[in-house]
Design a protein around this motif. Sequence first.
Motif, mmCIF file in Angstrom:
data_model
loop_
_atom_site.group_PDB
_atom_site.id
_atom_site.type_symbol
_atom_site.label_atom_id
_atom_site.label_comp_id
_atom_site.label_asym_id
_atom_site.label_seq_id
_atom_site.Cartn_x
_atom_site.Cartn_y
_atom_site.Cartn_z
ATOM 1 N N MET A 1 30.331 6.538 73.649
ATOM 2 C CA MET A 1 31.595 5.813 73.712
ATOM 3 C C MET A 1 32.719 6.771 74.094
ATOM 4 O O MET A 1 32.599 7.983 73.934
ATOM 5 N N LYS A 2 33.803 6.190 74.576
ATOM 6 C CA LYS A 2 34.966 6.971 74.955
ATOM 7 C C LYS A 2 36.206 6.416 74.242
ATOM 8 O O LYS A 2 36.371 5.201 74.140
ATOM 9 N N PHE A 3 37.058 7.342 73.781
ATOM 10 C CA PHE A 3 38.224 6.952 73.000
ATOM 11 C C PHE A 3 39.479 7.642 73.525
ATOM 12 O O PHE A 3 39.425 8.725 74.102
ATOM 13 N N ALA A 4 40.618 6.983 73.302
ATOM 14 C CA ALA A 4 41.915 7.556 73.652
ATOM 15 C C ALA A 4 42.927 7.120 72.603
ATOM 16 O O ALA A 4 42.659 6.234 71.779
ATOM 17 N N GLU A 160 25.272 20.369 63.972
ATOM 18 C CA GLU A 160 25.218 19.531 65.176
ATOM 19 C C GLU A 160 25.333 18.052 64.831
ATOM 20 O O GLU A 160 25.903 17.268 65.598
ATOM 21 N N ASP A 161 24.813 17.661 63.672
ATOM 22 C CA ASP A 161 24.875 16.255 63.257
ATOM 23 C C ASP A 161 26.289 15.816 62.900
ATOM 24 O O ASP A 161 26.546 14.623 62.740
ATOM 25 N N HIS A 162 27.205 16.764 62.779
ATOM 26 C CA HIS A 162 28.594 16.439 62.432
ATOM 27 C C HIS A 162 29.521 16.472 63.647
ATOM 28 O O HIS A 162 30.716 16.199 63.514
ATOM 29 N N ILE A 163 28.984 16.780 64.817
ATOM 30 C CA ILE A 163 29.786 16.767 66.044
ATOM 31 C C ILE A 163 29.849 15.335 66.551
ATOM 32 O O ILE A 163 28.833 14.752 66.942
ATOM 33 N N ALA A 201 38.396 11.406 74.672
ATOM 34 C CA ALA A 201 37.367 12.086 73.892
ATOM 35 C C ALA A 201 36.095 11.245 73.973
ATOM 36 O O ALA A 201 36.149 10.015 73.891
ATOM 37 N N VAL A 202 34.949 11.908 74.153
ATOM 38 C CA VAL A 202 33.707 11.173 74.393
ATOM 39 C C VAL A 202 32.636 11.584 73.386
ATOM 40 O O VAL A 202 32.606 12.726 72.919
ATOM 41 N N THR A 203 31.754 10.650 73.074
ATOM 42 C CA THR A 203 30.598 10.982 72.244
ATOM 43 C C THR A 203 29.612 11.789 73.081
ATOM 44 O O THR A 203 29.535 11.636 74.309
ATOM 45 N N PRO A 204 28.844 12.681 72.450
ATOM 46 C CA PRO A 204 27.942 13.545 73.215
ATOM 47 C C PRO A 204 26.965 12.799 74.116
ATOM 48 O O PRO A 204 26.626 13.284 75.204
ATOM 49 N N ASP A 205 26.520 11.614 73.714
ATOM 50 C CA ASP A 205 25.556 10.874 74.528
ATOM 51 C C ASP A 205 26.129 10.454 75.877
ATOM 52 O O ASP A 205 25.372 10.203 76.826
ATOM 53 N N ASP A 209 22.055 14.269 80.151
ATOM 54 C CA ASP A 209 21.339 15.544 80.062
ATOM 55 C C ASP A 209 22.244 16.750 80.294
ATOM 56 O O ASP A 209 21.783 17.895 80.242
ATOM 57 N N ALA A 210 23.540 16.524 80.532
ATOM 58 C CA ALA A 210 24.476 17.650 80.622
ATOM 59 C C ALA A 210 24.790 18.220 79.241
ATOM 60 O O ALA A 210 25.332 19.326 79.142
ATOM 61 N N TRP A 211 24.467 17.464 78.191
ATOM 62 C CA TRP A 211 24.626 17.963 76.817
ATOM 63 C C TRP A 211 23.264 18.451 76.335
ATOM 64 O O TRP A 211 22.368 17.671 76.019
#
Length: 339
Positions: A1-4, A160-163, A201-205, A209-211
């Motif tokens: 997801m993406k947020f602003a 990592e689980d908290h990012i 701001a974006v979620t890692p997913d 595969d860039a993450w």
Amino acid sequence: MKFATYQDGSRDGTLLLVSRDLTRAVKVADVATTLQALLEDWTSLAPGLEQRYAALNDGTLTDAFALESQALHSPLPRSYQWADGSAYLNHVQLVRQARGAEMPETFWHDPLMYQGGSDSFLAPSADIVCVSEEHGIDFEGEIAVITDDVPMHVSPEQAEDHIRLLMLVNDVSLRGLIPGELAKGFGFFQAKPSSSFSPIAVTPDELGDAWQEGRVHLPLSVHLNGEKFGEPESGPDMIFSFPQLVAHAAKTRPLGAGAIIGSGTVSNPGKDGGPGKPISEGGVGYSCLAEVRMVEKILFDEIRTPFMRFGDRIRIEMYDRDGQSIFGAIDQQVTQLDA
């Protein structure tokens, strides 16, 4: 997801859910009115937004509206914690080499990190207001993560689980003030004015595969006064991953939800292992002025590039492999504080 965060006149703004292509948005006040509120209860609140995000991207959400990037603040207009690392040791090594100092061996396994001011972040399109050009005004293109509540003494694997989110950073620096402050032995303060962050701001997913391995494997695009200044790769030369940086920050204390942890200046060595080259010479360039100045000092024994002057403009952005902007752009002009 993406947020602003929409600038509505309040200190913390209004949370928006943003479409993947950054063209549409929707308010989600029924879930959380601010990004900070969402982060404080992420596990229970965020999953409920997934279906709405899918509808927003499909164009079937009836209350969506066109996104106006100029109306956005940094995703967190203020934060309880802003700690910036220096994970790209090529940058650290160049700065020390230019002044004839060896880099301590400990830097390779114990991250550098400073605690920045977090009470007054700049909007991504706001002017960078400075007192004097003599302060050595510089930009620093970086990546940052935002966490939820992080317990004290977590491992990198647990961290990592908290990012929860990622965004870009312009960590503004006043280079002329840094030596005097560091000489006092108590760290940065006046040399680090308000930073700004990408509008999205974006979620890692969202990175696909860039993450990988807690790093973003994409180039960071930096333009100074409309000309490409750098496009360094963010992944391969990041010595410490984001989970390692978060764990380092939480070594002796917990981190509250909304903590921002930065990567430090994105930096690559040259293909021959030496100092990187500018774009004009076939290199990937740089993401701050201090680095090119240090390279000039090393190669030519003189500094040729000035720091920013009033009226200069910096743009920092990152694109996915299809050429789509991921986080939107930090696009700012340096101006002088009114007397």
